[in-house]
Design a protein around this motif. Sequence first.
Motif, PDB file in Angstrom:
ATOM      1  N   SER A  26       0.340  -1.227  -0.482  1.00 42.12           N
ATOM      2  CA  SER A  26      -0.019   0.709   0.172  1.00 42.12           C
ATOM      3  C   SER A  26       0.973   1.026  -0.102  1.00 42.12           C
ATOM      4  O   SER A  26       0.323   2.017  -0.033  1.00 42.12           O
ATOM      5  CB  SER A  26      -0.909  -0.073   1.329  1.00 42.12           C
ATOM      6  N   SER A  27       1.817   1.143   0.156  1.00 39.28           N
ATOM      7  CA  SER A  27       3.121   2.140  -0.156  1.00 39.28           C
ATOM      8  C   SER A  27       2.834   3.386  -0.896  1.00 39.28           C
ATOM      9  O   SER A  27       2.659   2.023  -2.245  1.00 39.28           O
ATOM     10  CB  SER A  27       4.463   2.024   0.690  1.00 39.28           C
ATOM     11  N   THR A  28       3.170   4.224  -1.831  1.00 37.65           N
ATOM     12  CA  THR A  28       3.383   5.020  -2.281  1.00 37.65           C
ATOM     13  C   THR A  28       5.061   4.493  -3.072  1.00 37.65           C
ATOM     14  O   THR A  28       5.236   5.958  -3.386  1.00 37.65           O
ATOM     15  CB  THR A  28       2.619   6.348  -2.787  1.00 37.65           C
ATOM     16  N   ASN A  29       6.029   4.874  -1.828  1.00 35.02           N
ATOM     17  CA  ASN A  29       7.269   5.405  -2.218  1.00 35.02           C
ATOM     18  C   ASN A  29       8.622   4.895  -3.497  1.00 35.02           C
ATOM     19  O   ASN A  29       7.500   3.356  -3.142  1.00 35.02           O
ATOM     20  CB  ASN A  29       8.392   4.682  -0.924  1.00 35.02           C
ATOM     21  N   PRO A  30       8.619   5.595  -4.570  1.00 30.06           N
ATOM     22  CA  PRO A  30       9.294   4.393  -5.556  1.00 30.06           C
ATOM     23  C   PRO A  30       9.622   3.494  -5.117  1.00 30.06           C
ATOM     24  O   PRO A  30      10.243   3.473  -3.579  1.00 30.06           O
ATOM     25  CB  PRO A  30       9.858   5.451  -6.722  1.00 30.06           C
ATOM     26  N   ILE A  31      10.523   2.792  -6.201  1.00 27.88           N
ATOM     27  CA  ILE A  31      11.103   1.309  -4.583  1.00 27.88           C
ATOM     28  C   ILE A  31      12.419   1.519  -5.775  1.00 27.88           C
ATOM     29  O   ILE A  31      12.454   1.231  -7.154  1.00 27.88           O
ATOM     30  CB  ILE A  31      10.720  -0.043  -4.903  1.00 27.88           C
ATOM     31  N   HIS A  32      13.888   1.018  -5.647  1.00 25.26           N
ATOM     32  CA  HIS A  32      15.396   0.870  -5.507  1.00 25.26           C
ATOM     33  C   HIS A  32      15.297  -0.446  -5.359  1.00 25.26           C
ATOM     34  O   HIS A  32      15.112  -1.248  -4.102  1.00 25.26           O
ATOM     35  CB  HIS A  32      16.318   1.943  -5.199  1.00 25.26           C
ATOM     36  N   ALA A  33      15.758  -1.265  -6.712  1.00 27.88           N
ATOM     37  CA  ALA A  33      16.346  -2.423  -6.199  1.00 27.88           C
ATOM     38  C   ALA A  33      17.486  -2.993  -6.899  1.00 27.88           C
ATOM     39  O   ALA A  33      18.375  -2.963  -7.470  1.00 27.88           O
ATOM     40  CB  ALA A  33      15.982  -3.525  -7.813  1.00 27.88           C
ATOM     41  N   LEU A  34      18.748  -4.241  -5.143  1.00 21.85           N
ATOM     42  CA  LEU A  34      19.444  -4.150  -5.457  1.00 21.85           C
ATOM     43  C   LEU A  34      19.599  -5.115  -5.801  1.00 21.85           C
ATOM     44  O   LEU A  34      19.444  -6.190  -4.773  1.00 21.85           O
ATOM     45  CB  LEU A  34      20.573  -3.116  -4.316  1.00 21.85           C
ATOM     46  N   PHE A  35      20.739  -5.935  -6.549  1.00 22.90           N
ATOM     47  CA  PHE A  35      21.118  -7.226  -6.705  1.00 22.90           C
ATOM     48  C   PHE A  35      21.887  -7.707  -5.844  1.00 22.90           C
ATOM     49  O   PHE A  35      23.081  -6.551  -5.839  1.00 22.90           O
ATOM     50  CB  PHE A  35      20.950  -7.507  -8.375  1.00 22.90           C
ATOM     51  N   PHE A  36      21.968  -8.742  -5.186  1.00 22.25           N
ATOM     52  CA  PHE A  36      23.304  -9.697  -3.960  1.00 22.25           C
ATOM     53  C   PHE A  36      23.793 -10.145  -4.679  1.00 22.25           C
ATOM     54  O   PHE A  36      22.993 -11.090  -4.244  1.00 22.25           O
ATOM     55  CB  PHE A  36      22.918  -8.732  -2.852  1.00 22.25           C
ATOM     56  N   LEU A  37      25.413 -10.777  -5.301  1.00 21.22           N
ATOM     57  CA  LEU A  37      25.008 -12.057  -5.670  1.00 21.22           C
ATOM     58  C   LEU A  37      26.545 -12.633  -4.641  1.00 21.22           C
ATOM     59  O   LEU A  37      27.577 -11.968  -4.250  1.00 21.22           O
ATOM     60  CB  LEU A  37      25.719 -12.073  -6.643  1.00 21.22           C
ATOM     61  N   HIS A  38      26.460 -13.395  -4.366  1.00 18.59           N
ATOM     62  CA  HIS A  38      27.650 -15.014  -3.487  1.00 18.59           C
ATOM     63  C   HIS A  38      28.459 -15.184  -4.360  1.00 18.59           C
ATOM     64  O   HIS A  38      28.579 -14.345  -5.315  1.00 18.59           O
ATOM     65  CB  HIS A  38      26.412 -16.042  -3.737  1.00 18.59           C
ATOM     66  N   GLY A  39      29.275 -15.354  -3.579  1.00 16.36           N
ATOM     67  CA  GLY A  39      30.829 -15.796  -4.499  1.00 16.36           C
ATOM     68  C   GLY A  39      30.780 -17.989  -4.911  1.00 16.36           C
ATOM     69  O   GLY A  39      29.967 -18.395  -4.924  1.00 16.36           O
ATOM     70  N   ARG A  40      31.812 -17.630  -5.048  1.00 18.00           N
ATOM     71  CA  ARG A  40      32.235 -19.078  -5.808  1.00 18.00           C
ATOM     72  C   ARG A  40      32.261 -20.290  -5.024  1.00 18.00           C
ATOM     73  O   ARG A  40      32.822 -19.967  -3.573  1.00 18.00           O
ATOM     74  CB  ARG A  40      33.616 -18.979  -6.301  1.00 18.00           C
ATOM     75  N   PHE A  41      31.500 -20.989  -5.225  1.00 19.93           N
ATOM     76  CA  PHE A  41      30.932 -22.914  -4.541  1.00 19.93           C
ATOM     77  C   PHE A  41      29.668 -21.951  -3.546  1.00 19.93           C
ATOM     78  O   PHE A  41      29.834 -23.356  -3.145  1.00 19.93           O
ATOM     79  CB  PHE A  41      32.045 -23.119  -3.482  1.00 19.93           C
TER      80      PHE A  41
END
Length: 290
Positions: A26-41
């Motif tokens: 219900s919030s009207t705030n726009p959204i910033h989306a951040l991908f966050f990726l892991h390391g090898r293995f």
Amino acid sequence: MQPTKQTLLIGGLLVDVYSHPTSTSSSTNPIHALFFLHGRFDSAQDQYIVDTIKVIFDESYGSGAGERKKDLIVIAFDHRNHGTRLVNQQRNFAWSKEPAENNDQHAVDMYTIQTGTAQDVSFLIDHLPSSLYPSGERTIVEWGMGGVSLGGHSTWIALSREPRLTLGIPIIGCPDYMKLISRRAQSSNIPLSPPYFPTSFMTYVERYDPAQLVYRTKDASNPFFGKKVLVLSGKEDKLVPWVASAEFVEGLEVGEGGVKRVVVEEGAGHECTSGMQREAGLFVREWLRL
């Protein structure tokens, strides 16, 4: 406060989307989306990924965060040949004298995972909003990306290729693939020639790697121009040594509209430290205020 998580299936890809409990549909705030990726293995479920995401939310929504004009979601998924997408674990190994731990295709395998992740990110920018907000409940107005080690390498590549990414936080990653992998090859007595380094592969890297682009120019021909970049590395990192990144990072031009912040942490090795987690959180907090 623990962030909430929902898992979506988008084009066959499992995607975890984290949000703050106070951020509702219900919030009207726009959204910033951040991908966050892991390391090898590793995988998107590894504790250091979950912990870093929590720190980012704590810094962005905590008592000292000040006025926030945007809400945040953080998106995590498995790299190719990792986690739920694992096909052959040995193909994630490096060169080794031990046959059971050796991967002759290490140079190609590492880079194809990184570039594949960059493509996955662009794919998700295209299609995640329709799965997450099918009735147009919220609007994502900006996209960013961060990651650790393999995720950090992938962040550099994605930043150089995807114009919709406006923020990047590579943690113990490297933007210059040949500087990194050639040092590793030399230490393993591997020649920089076929079959370890196929000619077609070298041609591709020499044309498209971030270090081969016009990252020093002060105009729109530079894919990093106008972007916000936080570089976090360990001074004692032996696996991804700072020397492999230093020339690129020092020469990187983001212009007056961009931000370049560099922290090479004293005493830190190849690790995502609590200090790095907090720096990432503070950087995202500033992003949400804009």
